[in-house]
Design a protein around this motif. Structure first.
Motif, short mmCIF file in Angstrom:
data_model
loop_
_atom_site.label_atom_id
_atom_site.label_comp_id
_atom_site.label_asym_id
_atom_site.label_seq_id
_atom_site.Cartn_x
_atom_site.Cartn_y
_atom_site.Cartn_z
N ARG A 1 23.03 9.39 -2.12
CA ARG A 1 23.16 9.89 -3.49
C ARG A 1 24.30 9.18 -4.23
O ARG A 1 24.17 8.81 -5.40
CB ARG A 1 23.39 11.40 -3.47
CG ARG A 1 23.59 12.03 -4.84
CD ARG A 1 23.85 13.52 -4.72
NE ARG A 1 24.10 14.12 -6.02
CZ ARG A 1 25.30 14.16 -6.59
NH1 ARG A 1 26.34 13.61 -5.98
NH2 ARG A 1 25.45 14.73 -7.78
N GLU A 2 25.43 8.98 -3.55
CA GLU A 2 26.56 8.29 -4.18
C GLU A 2 26.19 6.84 -4.53
O GLU A 2 26.56 6.34 -5.61
CB GLU A 2 27.76 8.31 -3.25
CG GLU A 2 28.37 9.70 -3.08
CD GLU A 2 29.56 9.69 -2.15
OE1 GLU A 2 29.69 8.74 -1.34
OE2 GLU A 2 30.39 10.62 -2.22
N HIS A 3 25.47 6.18 -3.64
CA HIS A 3 25.08 4.79 -3.92
C HIS A 3 24.11 4.71 -5.09
O HIS A 3 24.23 3.82 -5.95
CB HIS A 3 24.44 4.18 -2.67
CG HIS A 3 25.37 4.13 -1.49
ND1 HIS A 3 24.93 4.19 -0.18
CD2 HIS A 3 26.72 4.02 -1.42
CE1 HIS A 3 25.96 4.12 0.63
NE2 HIS A 3 27.05 4.03 -0.09
N LEU A 4 23.15 5.63 -5.14
CA LEU A 4 22.18 5.62 -6.23
C LEU A 4 22.86 5.94 -7.56
O LEU A 4 22.46 5.40 -8.61
CB LEU A 4 21.07 6.63 -5.95
CG LEU A 4 20.20 6.36 -4.72
CD1 LEU A 4 19.12 7.42 -4.58
CD2 LEU A 4 19.59 4.98 -4.78
N LEU A 5 23.87 6.79 -7.53
CA LEU A 5 24.61 7.09 -8.76
C LEU A 5 25.32 5.85 -9.28
O LEU A 5 25.39 5.62 -10.49
CB LEU A 5 25.60 8.22 -8.51
CG LEU A 5 26.43 8.69 -9.72
CD1 LEU A 5 25.52 9.19 -10.82
CD2 LEU A 5 27.42 9.77 -9.31
N LEU A 6 25.85 5.04 -8.37
CA LEU A 6 26.47 3.78 -8.77
C LEU A 6 25.46 2.88 -9.48
O LEU A 6 25.75 2.29 -10.53
CB LEU A 6 27.02 3.06 -7.54
CG LEU A 6 28.47 3.29 -7.13
CD1 LEU A 6 28.80 2.45 -5.92
CD2 LEU A 6 29.42 2.96 -8.27
N VAL A 7 24.27 2.75 -8.88
CA VAL A 7 23.24 1.90 -9.47
C VAL A 7 22.84 2.44 -10.84
O VAL A 7 22.69 1.67 -11.80
CB VAL A 7 22.01 1.82 -8.54
CG1 VAL A 7 20.92 0.95 -9.16
CG2 VAL A 7 22.41 1.26 -7.18
N TRP A 8 22.66 3.74 -10.95
CA TRP A 8 22.28 4.36 -12.23
C TRP A 8 23.32 4.08 -13.30
O TRP A 8 22.99 3.73 -14.44
CB TRP A 8 22.10 5.86 -12.03
CG TRP A 8 21.68 6.58 -13.28
CD1 TRP A 8 20.42 6.77 -13.74
CD2 TRP A 8 22.55 7.23 -14.23
NE1 TRP A 8 20.42 7.48 -14.90
CE2 TRP A 8 21.72 7.78 -15.24
CE3 TRP A 8 23.92 7.39 -14.32
CZ2 TRP A 8 22.25 8.48 -16.32
CZ3 TRP A 8 24.45 8.08 -15.41
CH2 TRP A 8 23.61 8.62 -16.39
#
Length: 685
Positions: A193-200
């Motif tokens: 979730r933290e990694h996807l938030l970075l991408v978003w």
């Protein structure tokens, strides 16, 4: 760039660049990159997001389309749709390896490298239709494919720019979707979730927003800059050692830092004690108003060194926070004896950022300050003028860029700490014991214990250790000559690795059981190299053969000789050789991290579990709640090496405790299991 037609991404059914193409069960070779299940975004966005997986599975092979199996649906549903990644980009799906393998062990680096040209081709096609191509690599194979080097999530810099097919792409990474299966580790969803938030955030803003704001250099150094007041409760401390600078303040060249303990630096790198530490940054909140303040002290200047000692002496009730704070404390105490008085217990309380990171989310792969700060949205180190990781260095301690970097580290550490403390309270409740006063005091004692053990070191009898080394080396030479003379088996030297693998593989094939059921069990126990896919010559396969090869046969003699050779070589190459700073056939250069300094070993002590893994490999470390020494690994030393240890006092003695199966013993005491209690009582006699 004007928006063009949608890209056309081609399959590669005739590719024969690796062995996967020759598998008879392969129905869909060279699967093409495709758009995700949600289709294209309207109107067409300026960015394309390319999600790279590892390899197609069974269903992908049958249906002829990527990401349609059970785990293949995870990126569609959880990564892209759940992370809202399609809000600001068209999303495409591909794999590092385009052909489905029989087993995941066959996805070797050779196969990944063979498919790299198709990734380059797809990125070039996408770059013709979009202003920017962003890549999300999932899993180790995808990271290796994109970066063209081996990299793990622990050391991966999110958002780094990589050249893919002549196109500069911002690259992010997370775990492979298969990690979320119940049979693996679904708890990794928090880290994902933290990694996807970075991408978003990057897709939305075009950059990664951060909260660190370092003052200009003129407001960081000098007597005009305010020091922390005596009522300050918490300061973040960060030092820059000699390895970050080319010269000292007198213009003398400084050596490159190859070791990370003061005693090793003085001995192996040859640095002067007065040059160990060049600058030290403090960051804190002002007691009135809570404003974030930072100051950098040039310790090569006597006046500023005295000032820092005075500041720390006044902060008697202040806690010292750091990222790897024992390292900073060790070097300051070795740099100047006055720091040994002000940085000492009980008045100096240590806080370690890695402890907070582990307590808040023990599944987070990011451990370093740079990677952690980026994930938490605190600081971005990608645009630093000097990249220390690549061997670049600052001119000297008067370089304003060094002040800014040192101050940024101190600020990021403090802001990361505040974020993690708040997150612990929100996640686990305000009354949690994770960061209670007792927990803080307990970790403070552990950190000071590691400082004390690092300074004292582990003393060895060098003469006795040398005799052990010589005896094992003589036995190794005798076994090597005997194996070559009797069986034409080169146990070591050039080409010996392939010879060992071939002999062990032939034995495994020769002694395979005739019964079909036993043969299947036998085959499942055979270990293969993940890099080559060939039968390994490791101890697991040797033990497997010891159970099936008849006694008093030539093959049995080979196995016994090889097993003894492995044990002897382990002692020489992993213990006596590195401790005595000697080279070996496997390692042509001595290991200064492990070598004794005047008869004393200074291992690195790890107080925080560093274990991390994904569905493809383990990143190493320990998951047990124990203080772990490395370089050398004291907890795994054979009895012969332990017998060479000596007390650091001339007439002292060592007391050794048996800590084997300590976890089982603790659990036995906690739960009162009668069977285990009887067993342990019988063992203890």
């Amino acid at each position: 760039m004007a928006q063009q037609a949608l890209p056309v991404l081609q399959p590669h059914p005739s590719c024969t660049a690796c062995d996967l193409a020759t598998w008879p069960g392969l129905e869909s070779p060279g699967l093409p990159t495709r758009v995700w299940d949600g289709g294209h975004t309207e109107p067409q966005p300026k960015k394309a997001l390319l999600l790279v997986g590892s390899h197609p599975g069974v269903e992908e092979n049958v249906k002829g389309s990527a990401f349609v199996g059970v785990t293949g649906q995870f990126p569609n549903r959880l990564y892209i749709k759940g992370g809202n990644l399609a809000d600001f980009a068209d999303v495409y799906l591909t794999n590092a390896v385009r052909c489905s393998p029989r087993t995941s062990e066959l996805v070797t680096p050779k196969a990944v490298a063979a498919c790299r040209e198709w990734l380059d081709q797809d990125v070039r096609v996408l770059a013709q239709c979009y202003d920017e191509v962003v890549i999300l690599a999932t899993g180790e194979n995808a990271i290796s494919s994109v970066l063209q080097r081996k990299e793990s999530l622990r050391t991966f810099h999110q958002g780094q720019v990589a050249d893919v097919g002549g196109v500069e792409c911002s690259v992010f990474a997370t775990y492979l979707a298969a990690i979320l299966l119940p049979s693996n580790d679904p708890s990794k969803i928090l880290a994902i979730r933290e990694h996807l938030l970075l991408v978003w955030r990057y897709l939305k803003f075009g950059y990664l927003p951060t909260t660190v704001k370092v003052p200009p250099p003129s407001e960081l150094v000098g007597s005009r800059v305010l020091d922390p007041s005596p009522t300050t409760k918490l300061i973040s401390l960060d030092v820059e050692t000699y390895g970050a600078f080319e010269r000292n303040h007198r213009g003398r060249l400084l050596p490159r830092q190859t070791v990370f303990h003061p005693a090793k630096s003085l001995h192996w790198d040859g640095v002067q004690r007065c040059d160990l530490v060049q600058t030290c940054a403090l960051s804190w909140r002002s007691p009135r108003g809570g404003k974030l303040r930072t100051k950098v002290y040039r310790l090569d200047r006597r006046a500023e060194c005295d000032r820092l000692v005075s500041v720390l002496q006044r902060l008697r009730q202040c806690c010292v926070l750091g990222q790897n704070v024992p390292f900073d404390v060790l070097y300051l105490r070795a740099f100047n004896h006055r720091f040994r008085r002000v940085l000492a217990r009980p008045h100096c309380v240590l806080y370690e950022l890695q402890v907070l990171n582990f307590l808040q989310n023990d599944q987070r792969a990011e451990r370093s300050l740079k990677n952690l700060s980026l994930v938490l949205g605190v600081a971005d180190y990608r645009d630093e003028a000097v990249d220390l990781k690549k061997g670049q260095r600052y001119r000297d301690s008067s370089d304003p860029r060094a002040w800014t970097y040192n101050a940024k580290d101190a600020q990021a550490t403090l802001l990361d700490y505040e974020f993690l403390v708040e997150a612990i309270s929100l996640w686990y409740g305000g009354d949690t014991d994770k960061w209670s006063s007792y927990s803080r005091q307990w970790y403070n004692e552990v950190l000071w214990l590691t400082v004390q053990m690092s300074e004292n070191g582990v003393h060895y009898d060098v003469e006795q250790l040398g005799r052990v080394h010589d005896r094992h080396q003589v036995a190794l030479d005798w076994l090597r000559d005997r194996a070559k003379r009797l069986w034409d088996w080169p146990m070591s030297g050039k080409g010996s690795g392939k010879a060992r693998e071939r002999i062990i593989a032939d034995m495994i094939q020769q002694y395979q059981p005739e019964d079909l059921g036993l043969a299947r069990q036998y085959s499942r126990r055979v270990k293969k190299s993940r890099l080559t896919g060939k039968v390994s010559a490791g101890k697991e396969n040797v033990w497997l053969l010891m159970g099936v090869v008849p006694s008093r046969t030539p093959d049995r003699g080979k196995l016994l000789a090889y097993r003894r050779f492995q044990r002897l070589r382990k002692v020489v190459e992993s213990y006596t050789g590195p401790l005595l700073h000697q080279v070996s056939e496997e390692k042509k250069t001595p290991n200064q991290q492990t070598a004794l300094v005047k008869g004393v070993a200074h291992p690195s002590w790890h107080s925080v579990p560093s274990y991390a893994s994904d569905e493809e490999r383990s990143f190493g470390g320990t998951s047990q709640c124990r203080i772990t020494p490395r370089n050398p690994g004291l907890q795994t030393e054979p009895p012969k090496i332990e017998a060479c240890r000596r007390s650091r006092f001339p007439s002292g003695a060592l007391v050794l405790a048996d800590e084997s199966q300590s976890e089982i013993r603790v659990a036995t005491g906690l739960f009162g299991d009668e069977v285990f209690i009887q067993r342990e009582t019988a063992v203890l006699g």
